[in-house]
Design an enzyme around this catalytic site. Structure first.
Site, PDB file in Angstrom:
ATOM      1  N   CYS A 310       1.344  -1.172   0.225  1.00  0.00           N
ATOM      2  CA  CYS A 310       0.104  -0.270  -0.052  1.00  0.00           C
ATOM      3  C   CYS A 310       0.928   0.843  -0.614  1.00  0.00           C
ATOM      4  O   CYS A 310       0.563   2.225  -0.848  1.00  0.00           O
ATOM      5  CB  CYS A 310      -1.001   0.428   1.209  1.00  0.00           C
ATOM      6  SG  CYS A 310      -1.658  -1.352   2.189  1.00  0.00           S
ATOM      7  N   CYS A 313       1.091   3.967  -3.413  1.00  0.00           N
ATOM      8  CA  CYS A 313       1.050   4.879  -3.735  1.00  0.00           C
ATOM      9  C   CYS A 313       0.080   5.697  -1.816  1.00  0.00           C
ATOM     10  O   CYS A 313      -0.486   6.129  -2.203  1.00  0.00           O
ATOM     11  CB  CYS A 313      -0.303   4.234  -3.845  1.00  0.00           C
ATOM     12  SG  CYS A 313      -0.516   3.167  -5.271  1.00  0.00           S
ATOM     13  N   HIS A 314      -0.132   5.041  -1.201  1.00  0.00           N
ATOM     14  CA  HIS A 314      -0.734   5.744  -0.035  1.00  0.00           C
ATOM     15  C   HIS A 314       0.282   7.048   1.217  1.00  0.00           C
ATOM     16  O   HIS A 314       0.199   7.304   1.583  1.00  0.00           O
ATOM     17  CB  HIS A 314      -1.343   5.109   0.729  1.00  0.00           C
ATOM     18  CG  HIS A 314      -2.911   5.009   0.024  1.00  0.00           C
ATOM     19  ND1 HIS A 314      -3.688   5.300  -0.008  1.00  0.00           N
ATOM     20  CD2 HIS A 314      -2.609   3.192  -0.185  1.00  0.00           C
ATOM     21  CE1 HIS A 314      -4.738   4.648  -0.838  1.00  0.00           C
ATOM     22  NE2 HIS A 314      -4.170   2.970  -1.255  1.00  0.00           N
ATOM     23  N   MET A 351      -7.323   1.823  -7.242  1.00  0.00           N
ATOM     24  CA  MET A 351      -7.498   0.902  -6.303  1.00  0.00           C
ATOM     25  C   MET A 351      -7.851  -0.449  -6.715  1.00  0.00           C
ATOM     26  O   MET A 351      -9.032  -1.080  -6.557  1.00  0.00           O
ATOM     27  CB  MET A 351      -7.736   1.728  -4.929  1.00  0.00           C
ATOM     28  CG  MET A 351      -6.921   0.822  -3.061  1.00  0.00           C
ATOM     29  SD  MET A 351      -7.044   0.521  -2.209  1.00  0.00           S
ATOM     30  CE  MET A 351      -8.094  -0.473  -1.421  1.00  0.00           C
ATOM     31  N   HIS A 594       4.484  11.846 -10.899  1.00  0.00           N
ATOM     32  CA  HIS A 594       4.591  10.374 -10.844  1.00  0.00           C
ATOM     33  C   HIS A 594       6.200   9.485 -11.805  1.00  0.00           C
ATOM     34  O   HIS A 594       7.009   8.929 -11.636  1.00  0.00           O
ATOM     35  CB  HIS A 594       3.460   9.499 -10.938  1.00  0.00           C
ATOM     36  CG  HIS A 594       3.300   8.267 -10.607  1.00  0.00           C
ATOM     37  ND1 HIS A 594       3.986   7.630  -8.878  1.00  0.00           N
ATOM     38  CD2 HIS A 594       3.423   7.092 -11.457  1.00  0.00           C
ATOM     39  CE1 HIS A 594       3.748   6.454  -9.498  1.00  0.00           C
ATOM     40  NE2 HIS A 594       3.552   6.223 -10.614  1.00  0.00           N
ATOM     41  N   HIS A 636      -0.980   7.620 -15.949  1.00  0.00           N
ATOM     42  CA  HIS A 636      -0.300   6.861 -15.740  1.00  0.00           C
ATOM     43  C   HIS A 636       1.012   6.179 -17.179  1.00  0.00           C
ATOM     44  O   HIS A 636       0.020   5.232 -18.132  1.00  0.00           O
ATOM     45  CB  HIS A 636      -0.666   5.689 -14.992  1.00  0.00           C
ATOM     46  CG  HIS A 636       0.288   4.921 -14.787  1.00  0.00           C
ATOM     47  ND1 HIS A 636       0.748   3.842 -14.937  1.00  0.00           N
ATOM     48  CD2 HIS A 636       1.081   4.718 -13.255  1.00  0.00           C
ATOM     49  CE1 HIS A 636       1.881   3.480 -13.954  1.00  0.00           C
ATOM     50  NE2 HIS A 636       2.007   4.009 -12.841  1.00  0.00           N
TER      51      HIS A 636
HETATM   52 FE1  DHE Z   1       5.690   1.297 -11.492  1.00  0.00          FE
HETATM   53  C1  DHE Z   1       7.636   3.190 -13.409  1.00  0.00           C
HETATM   54  C2  DHE Z   1       6.377   3.806  -8.606  1.00  0.00           C
HETATM   55  C3  DHE Z   1       2.677   0.245  -9.165  1.00  0.00           C
HETATM   56  C4  DHE Z   1       5.624  -1.630 -12.857  1.00  0.00           C
HETATM   57  N1  DHE Z   1       6.917   3.230 -10.702  1.00  0.00           N
HETATM   58  C5  DHE Z   1       7.805   3.080 -11.580  1.00  0.00           C
HETATM   59  C6  DHE Z   1       8.752   4.974 -11.130  1.00  0.00           C
HETATM   60  C7  DHE Z   1       8.075   4.843 -10.729  1.00  0.00           C
HETATM   61  C8  DHE Z   1       7.033   4.280  -9.990  1.00  0.00           C
HETATM   62  C9  DHE Z   1       8.234   6.718 -10.037  1.00  0.00           C
HETATM   63  C10 DHE Z   1       9.145   5.662 -12.436  1.00  0.00           C
HETATM   64  C11 DHE Z   1      10.482   5.536 -12.621  1.00  0.00           C
HETATM   65  C12 DHE Z   1      11.424   6.260 -13.491  1.00  0.00           C
HETATM   66  O1  DHE Z   1      11.267   6.657 -14.425  1.00  0.00           O
HETATM   67  O2  DHE Z   1      12.241   6.597 -12.603  1.00  0.00           O
HETATM   68  N2  DHE Z   1       4.521   2.206  -9.173  1.00  0.00           N
HETATM   69  C13 DHE Z   1       4.839   3.055  -8.615  1.00  0.00           C
HETATM   70  C14 DHE Z   1       3.945   3.593  -7.568  1.00  0.00           C
HETATM   71  O3  DHE Z   1       4.584   4.001  -6.646  1.00  0.00           O
HETATM   72  C15 DHE Z   1       3.027   2.323  -7.611  1.00  0.00           C
HETATM   73  C16 DHE Z   1       2.054   3.256  -8.021  1.00  0.00           C
HETATM   74  C17 DHE Z   1       2.977   1.807  -6.468  1.00  0.00           C
HETATM   75  C18 DHE Z   1       4.095   1.215  -5.686  1.00  0.00           C
HETATM   76  O4  DHE Z   1       3.555   0.112  -4.443  1.00  0.00           O
HETATM   77  O5  DHE Z   1       4.849   1.015  -6.578  1.00  0.00           O
HETATM   78  C19 DHE Z   1       3.647   1.838  -8.649  1.00  0.00           C
HETATM   79  N3  DHE Z   1       4.422  -0.394 -10.840  1.00  0.00           N
HETATM   80  C20 DHE Z   1       3.975  -0.785  -9.958  1.00  0.00           C
HETATM   81  C21 DHE Z   1       2.880  -1.449 -10.186  1.00  0.00           C
HETATM   82  O6  DHE Z   1       2.089  -2.216  -9.580  1.00  0.00           O
HETATM   83  C22 DHE Z   1       3.860  -2.145 -11.291  1.00  0.00           C
HETATM   84  C23 DHE Z   1       2.933  -2.600 -12.529  1.00  0.00           C
HETATM   85  C24 DHE Z   1       4.662  -3.683 -10.966  1.00  0.00           C
HETATM   86  C25 DHE Z   1       4.759  -3.982  -9.301  1.00  0.00           C
HETATM   87  O7  DHE Z   1       6.588  -3.418  -9.545  1.00  0.00           O
HETATM   88  O8  DHE Z   1       5.171  -4.180  -8.258  1.00  0.00           O
HETATM   89  C26 DHE Z   1       5.223  -1.349 -11.727  1.00  0.00           C
HETATM   90  N4  DHE Z   1       6.238   0.829 -12.829  1.00  0.00           N
HETATM   91  C27 DHE Z   1       6.080  -0.076 -13.151  1.00  0.00           C
HETATM   92  C28 DHE Z   1       6.976  -0.669 -14.497  1.00  0.00           C
HETATM   93  C29 DHE Z   1       7.756   0.986 -14.471  1.00  0.00           C
HETATM   94  C30 DHE Z   1       7.717   2.027 -13.286  1.00  0.00           C
HETATM   95  C31 DHE Z   1       6.500  -1.771 -15.179  1.00  0.00           C
HETATM   96  C32 DHE Z   1       8.644   1.087 -16.060  1.00  0.00           C
HETATM   97  C33 DHE Z   1       7.759   1.599 -16.948  1.00  0.00           C
HETATM   98  C34 DHE Z   1       8.465   1.669 -18.079  1.00  0.00           C
HETATM   99  O9  DHE Z   1       8.219   1.197 -19.086  1.00  0.00           O
HETATM  100  O10 DHE Z   1       9.769   2.767 -18.043  1.00  0.00           O
END
Ligand code: DHE
Length: 804
Positions: A310, A313-314, A351, A594, A636
């Site tokens: 959690c 996001c929170h 969510m 984000h 997103h």
């Molecule tokens: Fe991510 C990128 C944050 C949930 C997969 N994710 C990012 C980035 C951030 C971020 C800040 C950009 C990084 C950068 O470019 O420097 N992500 C978060 C969260 O805060 C969030 C919403 C909740 C969490 O608890 O992490 C979150 N993210 C997820 C997922 O649930 C995903 C689908 C799978 C997982 O990791 O659990 C996920 N995030 C990804 C991926 C990228 C990403 C694959 C890179 C995408 C790209 O093509 O560059």
């Protein structure tokens, strides 16, 4: 009037005190353990311990109002679940031998027995079922209290809404705080209910408005309203347990009050003098507004689960970002039941339904709901010295190869996150062979490449960073370090020009907790500098204790990183020519920043401010905010998609978590000045819940997922939009027969698209896989099977060159 109201308040207080008194004298809890077994070749439940030990499909017993816990232990390999269909109570599914799941609930008072069965109807048909016999409550005599003959019905109804946590999900225009958007708006429900009965739209058993409303509280699934605020309501959305929280009088007051909405006369609740009825205890509920207690074990489980599931996001301190704030001032008024309903079912803003998806059990959902009403514990800080202590240089630079040791095209490697395995797989983009699988960190989030492409930097959510040398014949981790406890981003220095050659020189990690970024040596990961992002919000100038670092991007034209500070709404331009003394320019943008990427010229950085529903455009050349573009709910983009719109010229597109739409922003201030930085096109999608979008300059398609859509079919569906006909999607199809589809990436040549499928490692054939499509024909070319939660896939060449 004031006096009468004060009298009513005293009576309410008396009722609450009476309820508290009752609570003390209520029956104790009861527990049963059942396992699964085979009896004469047929599957059965077998009692474990106490009076049911060894009994097949044992007859369980409990008193009305008693809190009962049923634990199911899987005796074999099948998928089992105990379900009480009449009250919609069930354990989570257990699928592995020895796995257990429990459910706790209050035994209802209006039934003599309840049937239980297996969640799988095939097992039930073979005989896995039994009965829970319910006897009258034997609890200590209830304190005699004077009844309340004069309570205002509306006031009792409103206090009951609060007690039941109803306001968390429903809007009722005349009730303060009733602004929930999960269930239907009840502001005119009385009128609506009678219209539905008259027109025949209503298909339940009731004949009157009051009976309709009573039924909708006691058996919410008897008739499911077509009008939740975000679309048709779904079965199971409203927990039936809500009705058990109310006393008989409260239930009547709620029904009479709702029946009169919007402007009818409220029928008073006729209360006979006599003893106040015993209130059945609900396993979860401290009264709304009172901080619920947790055992040490519950607290530590909830703390860890919150961090893992959690906090992203929170926020670790629960101050809100992508998701709303969850501090006690926000959560206490919703109460345990209201919060549990939201956690269990998810929300339309993206969510997930943690309960409906089978991730949290009913009991765990309630524990989390209780935890959220307590103050968040503050996690520890991490100093530069502690980072240095965690640093491991596994293969020093001088012991590494001086040229690629492989004949493979390592620039066409895909570094694939295997999220739940805590690993990344390095897959050859030409042969689809797994060249190496390396341990990285917990729940790997992203990978970025050094400017030469030789090194891959992999960061896990736990803030552990791994450096992989792709020149080795079998790529391996050559250094590790921990720069935080919670991280999402990593980037490298990419600049080469008059100010120096910084390629492969530095790395930078962005942390959620502690809120800071750390600069590291790019070849060894030795920590060099840590910079806190704690600062003041850009708009109100409030000090924020947890401004987390979201996306970081490296400029190709200056020795600079673009660092997005989520909670203060600032984009920091960090110059790394002197990394021990970096200069930082703080640009005010929007909340909460984000993820994002470059538009096609790589001069402008496009970042989603997903709580403001905006895209902020940063001019990296001038170092200022160029524009803020409005978008639908929760953009997103991942890194977004750059392409040429036939009408508007160069655009950058983003999908949305909360809206079924791809929005394209015009990005060419020179050639198409009139449209620049405007949202010029909205392409509708069949559903919301999108996480990523991708294209390639040589492709005719834009690919988009809908991973977090609550409809399982849409969650595994991918859509393509044709660049020459972008008004609508050209084609959508299911990538798999199971799981969710997430994240797309092109191969180096731009001829193939790789898509991940998340599955369930416990189900044979549905573990998870990567599906590879021919980009020209959209035909499937191959599947790389049996991968554990494959998520982001980062092609070396495309990541180095920011091709998307
Ligand atoms: Fe991510 C990128 C944050 C949930 C997969 N994710 C990012 C980035 C951030 C971020 C800040 C950009 C990084 C950068 O470019 O420097 N992500 C978060 C969260 O805060 C969030 C919403 C909740 C969490 O608890 O992490 C979150 N993210 C997820 C997922 O649930 C995903 C689908 C799978 C997982 O990791 O659990 C996920 N995030 C990804 C991926 C990228 C990403 C694959 C890179 C995408 C790209 O093509 O560059």
């Amino acid at each position: 009037m004031k006096l009468v109201k004060f009298g009513a308040f005293l009576l309410l207080l008396a009722a609450v005190l009476a309820a508290c008194g009752n609570r003390e004298s209520r029956p104790s809890t009861k527990e049963y353990v059942l396992t699964t077994a085979l009896e004469n070749g047929n599957p059965v439940f077998l009692g474990v311990g106490d009076e049911i030990n060894g009994l097949v499909n044992p007859r369980l017993s409990a008193e009305a109002g008693q809190v009962i816990t049923i634990t199911l232990v899987n005796g074999g390999e099948g998928r089992h679940q105990i379900v009480f269909p009449a009250i919609k109570v069930e354990t989570a599914t257990v699928s592995q031998k020895g796995e257990s799941a429990s459910v706790t609930f209050t035994v209802p008072g209006n039934l003599e027995e309840l049937e239980y069965e297996d969640g799988n109807s095939a097992y039930t048909a073979l005989g896995m079922k039994g009965v829970l016999a319910i006897s009258e409550a034997q609890s200590a005599p209830v304190a005699q209290q004077p009844a309340d003959p004069v309570l205002y019905t509306k006031e009792l109804a409103v206090s009951s809404f609060q007690k039941g946590g109803c306001l968390a999900c429903h809007t009722i225009s005349e009730v303060p705080g009733a602004v929930g958007t999960i269930g239907p708006d009840l502001s005119e429900i009385g009128k609506l209910a009678s219209q539905r009965i008259e027109t025949g739209e209503y298909t339940g058993m009731a004949k009157t408005t009051e009976a309709y409303l009573l039924e909708s509280i006691q058996s919410p699934d008897a008739f499911v309203s077509p009008d939740c605020l975000t679309g048709p309501c779904t079965k199971g959305l409203m927990p039936a347990s809500v009705s058990e929280i109310f006393s008989e009088n409260e239930l009547k007051a709620v029904v009479n009050y709702l029946a009169a909405l919007p402007d009818g006369e409220i029928k008073p609740v006729e209360v006979a003098a006599g003893p106040v009825e015993a209130q059945p205890e609900v396993a979860v509920a401290a009264p709304v507004g009172e901080t619920p207690e947790l055992t040490e074990e519950e607290f530590s489980w909830a703390k860890q689960t919150f961090f893992e599931r959690c906090a992203g996001c929170h926020g670790t301190l629960r101050k809100g970002a992508t998701g709303p704030a969850l501090t006690p001032d926000k959560t206490l008024p919703k109460g345990t039941v209201g919060l549990a309903a939201i956690i269990y079912n998810g929300t339309s803003r993206g969510m997930p339904g943690w309960g409906t998806q089978g991730i949290l059990t009913d009991a765990q959902t309630k524990t989390m709901a209780k935890y959220l009403q307590n103050d968040p514990p503050a996690p520890p800080e991490l100093s530069l010295q502690e980072m240095k202590e965690s640093w491991q240089l596994i293969t020093p630079v001088e012991q590494r190869p001086t040229s690629p040791q492989t004949t493979r095209d390592w620039e066409n490697y895909f570094i694939v996150t295997l999220r739940d395995a805590g690993q990344v797989a390095i897959i050859d983009g030409d042969t689809y062979e797994i060249v190496s699988t390396v341990d990285s960190g917990y729940a790997v989030h992203i990978t970025r490449m050094s400017a030469s492409g030789r090194y891959a930097y992999v960061t896990g959510r736990d803030g552990r960073l791994a450096l992989i040398d792709l020149w080795m014949e079998k790529p391996e981790v050559v250094a590790r370090v921990q720069t935080c406890y919670d991280a999402r981003s990593v980037e490298v220095s990419k600049y080469e020009g008059p100010e120096g050659d910084f390629r492969d020189k530095y790395a930078v990690t962005g942390c959620y907790w502690p809120p800071h970024f750390a600069i590291l040596d790019g070849q060894t990961l030795e920590p060099m500098k840590v910079v806190s992002t704690r600062s003041y919000t850009y708009d109100t100038g409030e000090f924020h204790t947890e401004p987390r670092v979201a996306a970081i991007l490296a400029s190709h034209f200056k020795p600079e990183w673009i660092v997005n500070v989520k909670e203060t709404g600032q984009v920091w331009i960090v110059n790394y020519t002197d990394p021990m003394n970096p200069t930082i320019k703080m640009i005010e943008a929007a909340l909460f920043l984000h993820d994002g990427g470059w538009e096609s010229t790589k001069r402008y950085f496009m970042v989603a401010a997903n709580q403001s529903n905006k895209i902020a455009v940063i001019d990296s050349q001038e170092g200022d905010l160029e524009a803020l573009v409005d978008t639908p709910a929760v953009p997103h983009p991942g890194r977004g998609a750059n392409w040429i719109d036939p009408e508007f010229g160069p655009v950058w597109s983003s999908p949305h978590l909360g809206d079924p739409a791809v929005v394209s922003v015009a990005t060419d201030p020179l050639g198409h000045a009139d449209n620049a930085w405007k949202s010029v096109r909205v392409t509708p999608l069949p559903g919301a819940g999108s996480l990523f979008i991708k294209t390639h300059p040589d492709s005719k398609w834009i690919w988009v997922d809908m991973t977090l859509n609550s409809d399982p079919v849409l969650a595994r569906t991918i859509c393509v939009i044709a660049k020459d006909n972008p008004a609508e999607v050209s084609k959508c199809w299911e990538v798999s027969t199971y799981g969710r589809t997430v994240h797309m990436e092109y191969n180096k040549q731009g001829t193939e698209v790789w898509i991940s499928v998340w599955g369930d490692a416990a189900i044979a054939g549905e573990t998870g896989e990567i599906v590879i499509y021919d980009d020209a024909t959209l035909e499937e070319k191959a599947r790389i099977k049996d991968l554990i939660t494959p998520t982001g896939k980062f092609n070396v060449f495309n990541t180095v060159n920011d091709i998307y």
